[in-house]
Design a protein around this motif. Sequence first.
Motif, short mmCIF file in Angstrom:
data_model
loop_
_atom_site.label_atom_id
_atom_site.label_comp_id
_atom_site.label_asym_id
_atom_site.label_seq_id
_atom_site.Cartn_x
_atom_site.Cartn_y
_atom_site.Cartn_z
N PHE A 98 0.82 -1.20 0.00
CA PHE A 98 0.00 0.00 0.00
C PHE A 98 0.87 1.27 0.00
CE2 PHE A 98 -3.69 -2.25 2.46
CZ PHE A 98 -3.79 -3.16 1.42
N VAL A 99 0.22 2.35 -0.41
CA VAL A 99 0.90 3.65 -0.45
C VAL A 99 0.02 4.65 0.27
CG1 VAL A 99 1.72 5.46 -2.02
CG2 VAL A 99 1.94 3.08 -2.70
N LEU A 100 0.61 5.49 1.14
CA LEU A 100 -0.14 6.58 1.78
C LEU A 100 0.18 7.87 1.03
CD1 LEU A 100 -1.83 7.87 4.12
CD2 LEU A 100 0.30 8.02 5.42
N VAL A 101 -0.87 8.56 0.54
CA VAL A 101 -0.63 9.79 -0.22
C VAL A 101 -1.35 10.98 0.42
CG1 VAL A 101 -0.32 8.58 -2.44
CG2 VAL A 101 -2.60 9.46 -1.83
N LYS A 102 -0.79 12.16 0.18
CA LYS A 102 -1.48 13.42 0.51
C LYS A 102 -2.07 13.93 -0.80
CE LYS A 102 -0.90 17.87 2.61
NZ LYS A 102 -0.04 18.93 3.07
N ASN A 103 -3.37 14.13 -0.83
CA ASN A 103 -4.01 14.56 -2.08
C ASN A 103 -3.83 16.06 -2.28
OD1 ASN A 103 -5.10 12.04 -2.96
ND2 ASN A 103 -6.44 12.15 -1.17
N LEU A 104 -3.40 16.44 -3.48
CA LEU A 104 -3.17 17.86 -3.79
C LEU A 104 -4.30 18.42 -4.65
CD1 LEU A 104 0.65 17.63 -4.62
CD2 LEU A 104 -0.42 18.06 -2.41
N TYR A 105 -4.66 17.71 -5.71
CA TYR A 105 -5.75 18.14 -6.60
C TYR A 105 -6.71 16.97 -6.83
CZ TYR A 105 -2.78 22.10 -7.84
OH TYR A 105 -2.00 23.24 -7.79
N VAL B 134 -14.56 8.43 -4.85
CA VAL B 134 -13.29 7.98 -5.44
C VAL B 134 -13.17 8.63 -6.81
CG1 VAL B 134 -12.08 5.94 -6.32
CG2 VAL B 134 -13.44 5.79 -4.22
N GLY B 135 -11.96 9.07 -7.18
CA GLY B 135 -11.82 9.66 -8.51
C GLY B 135 -10.36 9.93 -8.83
N PHE B 136 -10.13 10.55 -9.99
CA PHE B 136 -8.76 10.88 -10.38
C PHE B 136 -8.26 12.07 -9.56
CE2 PHE B 136 -10.00 8.44 -14.10
CZ PHE B 136 -8.83 7.76 -14.40
N GLY B 137 -6.96 12.09 -9.33
CA GLY B 137 -6.37 13.21 -8.61
C GLY B 137 -4.85 13.22 -8.76
N VAL B 138 -4.26 14.27 -8.18
CA VAL B 138 -2.80 14.38 -8.14
C VAL B 138 -2.42 14.35 -6.66
CG1 VAL B 138 -0.85 15.93 -8.57
CG2 VAL B 138 -2.70 15.77 -10.25
N ALA B 139 -1.38 13.59 -6.33
CA ALA B 139 -1.04 13.43 -4.91
C ALA B 139 0.47 13.30 -4.72
CB ALA B 139 -1.74 12.18 -4.36
N LYS B 140 0.87 13.40 -3.44
CA LYS B 140 2.28 13.25 -3.09
C LYS B 140 2.40 12.05 -2.14
CE LYS B 140 5.67 16.27 -1.03
NZ LYS B 140 5.85 17.67 -0.71
N VAL B 141 3.36 11.20 -2.39
CA VAL B 141 3.52 10.01 -1.55
C VAL B 141 4.11 10.43 -0.19
CG1 VAL B 141 4.70 7.78 -1.32
CG2 VAL B 141 3.81 8.50 -3.56
N VAL B 142 3.44 9.99 0.88
CA VAL B 142 3.89 10.32 2.23
C VAL B 142 4.64 9.12 2.83
CG1 VAL B 142 3.10 10.93 4.56
CG2 VAL B 142 1.94 11.88 2.56
N ASP B 143 4.15 7.93 2.49
CA ASP B 143 4.79 6.71 3.00
C ASP B 143 4.46 5.59 2.01
OD1 ASP B 143 6.15 4.98 4.58
OD2 ASP B 143 4.59 4.78 6.12
N TRP C 93 -11.56 11.22 -2.26
CA TRP C 93 -11.88 12.63 -1.98
C TRP C 93 -11.69 12.87 -0.48
CZ3 TRP C 93 -16.06 15.66 -5.06
CH2 TRP C 93 -15.71 15.64 -6.42
N GLU C 94 -10.42 13.02 -0.12
CA GLU C 94 -10.04 13.21 1.28
C GLU C 94 -8.64 13.80 1.27
OE1 GLU C 94 -10.14 9.22 2.90
OE2 GLU C 94 -9.15 8.41 1.14
N GLU C 95 -8.21 14.30 2.43
CA GLU C 95 -6.88 14.92 2.45
C GLU C 95 -5.77 13.88 2.30
OE1 GLU C 95 -7.14 18.81 5.17
OE2 GLU C 95 -7.94 17.01 6.13
N TYR C 96 -5.94 12.75 2.95
CA TYR C 96 -4.95 11.67 2.85
C TYR C 96 -5.67 10.38 2.45
CZ TYR C 96 -1.76 14.74 5.33
OH TYR C 96 -0.96 15.80 5.68
N VAL D 244 -6.78 20.91 -3.13
CA VAL D 244 -6.87 20.48 -1.73
C VAL D 244 -5.70 21.07 -0.95
CG1 VAL D 244 -7.00 18.49 -0.17
CG2 VAL D 244 -8.01 18.35 -2.45
N SER D 245 -4.51 20.99 -1.55
CA SER D 245 -3.32 21.50 -0.89
C SER D 245 -2.26 21.79 -1.95
CB SER D 245 -2.80 20.43 0.09
OG SER D 245 -1.57 20.84 0.62
N ARG D 246 -1.51 22.89 -1.77
CA ARG D 246 -0.51 23.22 -2.80
C ARG D 246 0.72 22.33 -2.71
NH1 ARG D 246 -2.47 27.64 -5.34
NH2 ARG D 246 -3.83 28.81 -3.95
N GLU D 247 0.98 21.77 -1.53
CA GLU D 247 2.15 20.87 -1.42
C GLU D 247 1.95 19.85 -0.32
OE1 GLU D 247 5.40 23.49 -0.74
OE2 GLU D 247 4.62 24.16 1.18
#
Length: 337
Positions: free
Chosen positions: A36-43, A72-81, A99-102, A334-337
């Motif tokens: 699994f991957v934990l992500v922070k959703n940006l867009y 659930v949908g498409f988005g851009v995210a940053k991997v946190v763990d 559709w959530e912050e993480y 959702v978040s710029r970074e």
Amino acid sequence: NKQIILKDYVNGFPKESDMELKISTIKMKVPEDSKFVLVKNLYLSCDPYMRPRMKKTEGSYTDSFTPGSPIVGFGVAKVVDSAHPKFKKDDLVWGITGWEEYSIIKAPDSLFKIHNTDVPLSYYTGILGMPGITAYGGFYELCSPKKGETVYVSAASGAVGQLVGQFAKLSGCYVVGSAGSKEKVELLKNKFGFDEAFNYKEEQDLSAALKRYFPDGIDIYFENVGGKMLDAVLLNMRIHGRIAVCGFISQYNLEQSEGVHNLFCLISKRVRMQGFLAADYFPLYQKFVEMVTPHIKEGKVTYVEDIAEGIESAPGALVGLFSGRNVGKQLVLVSRE
Ligand code: NDP
């Protein structure tokens, strides 16, 4: 973790109140023995196909959303763990998320790594994401455009349509688009370079409107709308024309689809009409990116986005697609970074 939850299955036009904001205090942790991957959703991306997923569907190409769970949908995210060998902390990715912050993503097969960051990251919900590959595959692969052909695009100022119009111009075609407001019609002509554009809401007789712009008929129709629009287009197709059936947004909120009366035109005019899914063309993604990125950098292809700020604004942004409130690709920051 702020989340946007679908309350229950939806009938008719979706409303903001069909969704609610919930704050979950469950600690998000990647199980070590998982991939699994934990992500922070940006867009987050708002897309019309999400509407059919809000009802109980069986046998559809996408499953229904689960009431009580985040959309659930498409988005851009940053991997946190990450417990997955392909992804590491701080990687930027686009693909299916929540559709959530993480989010904990259990199937990272649906995540693509972002390598090129000298374009806006939000583009991976639009021109460099699912709508982009939809426009590319549907237009070039399915319609086989030739220089000098006539092309009509409905919902032409949206995420997919604005690109189809620009691709048609790059192919040397004559292209006309329709959209639902004066502002959008101006964009089509002055920003995206459509040869002509009209507001379909102001036309009493859609077939007469099409005859005005296509006195000799339409070679290629990129279908985003369905219903009455499709019926009028069928009458105006040329012999051996092609129709790429991308979507039928005018039908998504109806209990029963409107009848189409002019299907016999497919036979009399030997028209090829074919449905397709963006996923059919994902194998061409690299080829598409190599084609479109230089055009973006040189300003030959442009992209208009409609960015709603904050996860709280996501339900309103999604619902707005069905009244045409969005101007360009609708997404949520959702978040710029
Ligand atoms: P858009 O960004 O174009 O947003 C939707 C737009 O549709 C609205 O802004 C509105 O514009 C128009 N619209 C809404 N209701 C109606 C109606 N009743 N009649 C006519 N137009 C309407 O969305 P996308 O570009 O993301 O999607 C366009 C189409 O492509 C949709 O049908 C979608 O389902 C389909 N699609 C299909 C994919 C596939 O894999 N086959 C992938 C992606 C999209 P206006 O103001 O002009 O009315």
